[in-house]
Scaffold this active site. Structure first.
Site, mmCIF file in Angstrom:
data_model
loop_
_atom_site.group_PDB
_atom_site.id
_atom_site.type_symbol
_atom_site.label_atom_id
_atom_site.label_comp_id
_atom_site.label_asym_id
_atom_site.label_seq_id
_atom_site.Cartn_x
_atom_site.Cartn_y
_atom_site.Cartn_z
ATOM 1 N N GLU A 24 14.071 70.367 -2.212
ATOM 2 C CA GLU A 24 13.051 69.512 -2.856
ATOM 3 C C GLU A 24 11.876 70.282 -3.446
ATOM 4 O OE1 GLU A 24 13.364 65.533 -0.098
ATOM 5 O OE2 GLU A 24 12.247 67.209 0.715
HETATM 6 C C1 TNX Z 1 14.453 64.954 2.892
HETATM 7 S S1 TNX Z 1 16.642 66.587 3.747
HETATM 8 C C2 TNX Z 1 13.937 66.182 3.273
HETATM 9 C C3 TNX Z 1 12.828 66.223 4.225
HETATM 10 C C4 TNX Z 1 12.422 64.861 4.682
HETATM 11 C C5 TNX Z 1 13.647 64.023 4.885
HETATM 12 C C6 TNX Z 1 13.374 62.681 5.468
HETATM 13 C C7 TNX Z 1 15.752 67.673 3.222
HETATM 14 C C8 TNX Z 1 16.355 68.961 3.066
HETATM 15 N N1 TNX Z 1 14.481 67.386 2.929
HETATM 16 O O1 TNX Z 1 11.725 66.906 3.658
HETATM 17 O O2 TNX Z 1 11.714 64.991 5.866
HETATM 18 O O3 TNX Z 1 14.287 63.863 3.642
HETATM 19 O O4 TNX Z 1 14.555 62.034 5.818
#
Ligand code: TNX
Length: 533
Positions: free
Chosen positions: A309
């Site tokens: 992300e």
């Molecule tokens: C996505 S899964 C994220 C996290 C969040 C999560 C909440 C991932 C690699 N990154 O930053 O905490 O969703 O479900």
């Protein structure tokens, strides 16, 4: 009913035969490399529950003894974590090729004993006595990596809470605990060369619940406790996004040279390390120092560098930063793990592991990004978010132990126990076969989870489903996936969790031995904020 989770490869229970009886005169007879240490760990549990002396000795075993044998050829196929267990009127014999396998076998033994074995107060023996049913078990795991993840960045959890979790995960034969140590809301691991990472970066968490961090000695304590249970700690430093806590501590890591304020919200994707040449020296020094210091206190082979992300990083900058980060990480000698987005970088060190967190039906470019790791000589850890994310809500919005409805629902809505149990790893990512899959991991993100009872409510029982998928043979290999049988075994596991005081969610449809009673109180008082002093 003796229920074992994860289901062993083969189990023969002889209910009509005389069980083994653990008594005051029982001894643990250990032989082979590492057997005495495993016997001691098991004895620690059994002594606390029974009050028996249970000495660990060498020599010949008798009918009231438990034999712990490490020796080549103890299990078919020489599976590293395999074990064979025989119990009955003649004693207990647990054998494995490795100490690790022997330890996994002790967790089967733990589940075969009455649930009172989990008590720490030298309980009076249960009415039936400390018996182990007459049984033969031959067992070995399907996948080499069987993990859970705890996000200690969004909310911090104290060392002792992590140790308790490690013990519960060991009961399910998991062998990795991934600690998500840094994120926008907090930096949780001491780095001596960059002291403000914790000095400033550890003071916050989601919703102003106070901060906290692990000193190096705290972290070593977690590593050591986990190692005694053959669980590897996988530290994650999430880069180049999810870095607001670091950026708020050091202005020189920001492109504009200005440190942003600390962050206590739950948005993702707004922070990034700076890829520009003016910040190159500071950023590369930061990357080298943090990876070196974390690697120095991590005996396990892996270092997770995040990569997810990074929505505030341009594609070109992302590839550049991932190349620099993974280079710094690989220089420590560790194998790098990254969330699947890191697959966008074509210059990964051969063998880098990708962690897939899209869905059982892959979305977007998750497939090509994940396959990029295999194309570069690596393997994959599967954490499909719609079935393996422990922070997804349960259906029907049950109240958690402290009254709040917990969890998120972005991964295709809530996740039921049946959904957590009903998926097959091979086939999710087309082209990724059994041998490309290093293993399975169930992450707990903690945006909505601030206390131990809440953590336990989200983790248990769904993590037991994930543990079974990771350990037990696939249906294609002759295993079975009966929901009814799983629910019955889960009810047996529930008696152990009850005795441990775990606030698991009593999911409907499971014949729990003890219904939830009003007046049940969590072992821990609600929310003790971990405030920095
Ligand atoms: C996505 S899964 C994220 C996290 C969040 C999560 C909440 C991932 C690699 N990154 O930053 O905490 O969703 O479900």
């Amino acid at each position: 009913m003796a229920g074992i989770i994860p289901a062993p490869v083969s189990l023969e229970l002889r209910d009509d035969a005389t069980p083994f009886r653990l008594t005051e005169s029982s001894r643990l007879v250990a032989s082979g490399e590492g057997a005495a240490a495993v016997a001691e760990t098991f004895a620690g549990l059994a002594r606390a529950a029974t009050g028996f002396e249970l000495p660990v000795v060498g020599g010949a075993a008798g009918a009231s003894d438990l034999e712990f044998v490490v020796g080549i050829g103890s299990v078919p196929g020489r599976a590293i974590e395999g074990y064979a267990l025989e119990s009955g009127a003649d004693g207990v014999r647990l054998a494995a090729d490795t100490a690790e396998g022997l330890f996994r076998g002790t967790q089967t033994l733990r589940q075969l004993l009455p649930a009172e074995i989990e008590r720490a107060d030298a309980a009076r023996a249960p009415a039936s006595g400390w018996t182990v049913p007459a049984a033969s078990v031959a067992d070995a795991p399907r996948f080499a990596y069987r993990g859970a993840m705890l996000d200690v960045a969004r909310h911090f959890f104290a060392v002792d809470d992590v140790l308790d979790l490690v013990d519960r995960l060991a009961l399910l034969k998991l062998n990795a605990l991934h600690l998500h140590l840094t994120d926008d809301q907090g930096w949780r691991i001491e780095i001596e060369s960059w002291p403000e990472l914790t000095g400033i970066g550890a003071s916050t968490s989601v919703d102003g619940h106070g901060g906290g961090f692990y000193t190096k000695d705290d972290y070593r304590r977690i590593v050591e406790y986990a190692a005694a249970r053959f669980i590897t700690i996988v530290p994650e430093i999430d880069l180049p996004g999810h870095t607001n806590a670091a950026l708020s501590a050091y202005p020189e890591l920001n492109c504009d040279g200005v440190a942003p304020p600390p962050y206590e919200g739950t948005e993702v994707g707004f922070s990034s390390l700076c890829a520009s040449p003016e910040r190159e020296e500071a950023t590369d020094r930061f990357l080298a120092d943090i990876t070196r210091e974390v690697a120095e206190i991590t005996p396990g082979p892996w270092l997770h560098l995040g990569g997810d992300e990074s929505l505030a990083t341009s594609e070109a900058d992302f590839r550049d930063l991932v190349r620099r980060m993974t280079r710094a990480g690989a220089a420590t000698g560790k194998t790098i793990i990254g969330w699947h987005e890191m697959g966008a970088c074509r210059e990964l060190r051969a063998g880098t592991i990708g962690q897939y967190w899209s869905f059982v039906e892959p979305a977007g470019d998750a497939v090509s990004l994940t396959k990029s790791f295999v194309g570069q000589g690596g393997r994959v850890i599967l954490s499909p978010a719609d079935v393996a994310y422990l922070d997804m809500k349960y259906p029907d919005d049950p109240e958690g132990p402290l009254g709040a409805v917990l969890g998120l629902d972005w991964a295709k809505g809530p996740t039921s126990l049946e959904e957590a149990y009903g998926w097959e790893p091979v086939g999710i990512v087309p082209g990724i076969g059994e041998s490309d899959i290093l293993g399975i991991e169930a992450p707990l993100w903690t945006e909505t989870i601030a206390t131990v009872p809440e953590l336990e409510f989200m983790v248990f029982p769904r993590v037991a489903a994930i543990a079974e998928i990771a350990w037990s043979p696939s249906v294609a290999a002759g295993g079975s996936r009966s929901e009814v049988d799983f629910a019955a075994r889960l009810a047996a596991l529930g008696t152990h969790l009850d005795t441990l005081g775990v606030s698991y969610h009593r999911v409907a449809g499971v014949p729990w031995a003890r219904p939830l009673r009003t007046g049940d109180v969590p072992r821990f008082l609600p929310m003790t904020p971990h405030i920095l002093t």
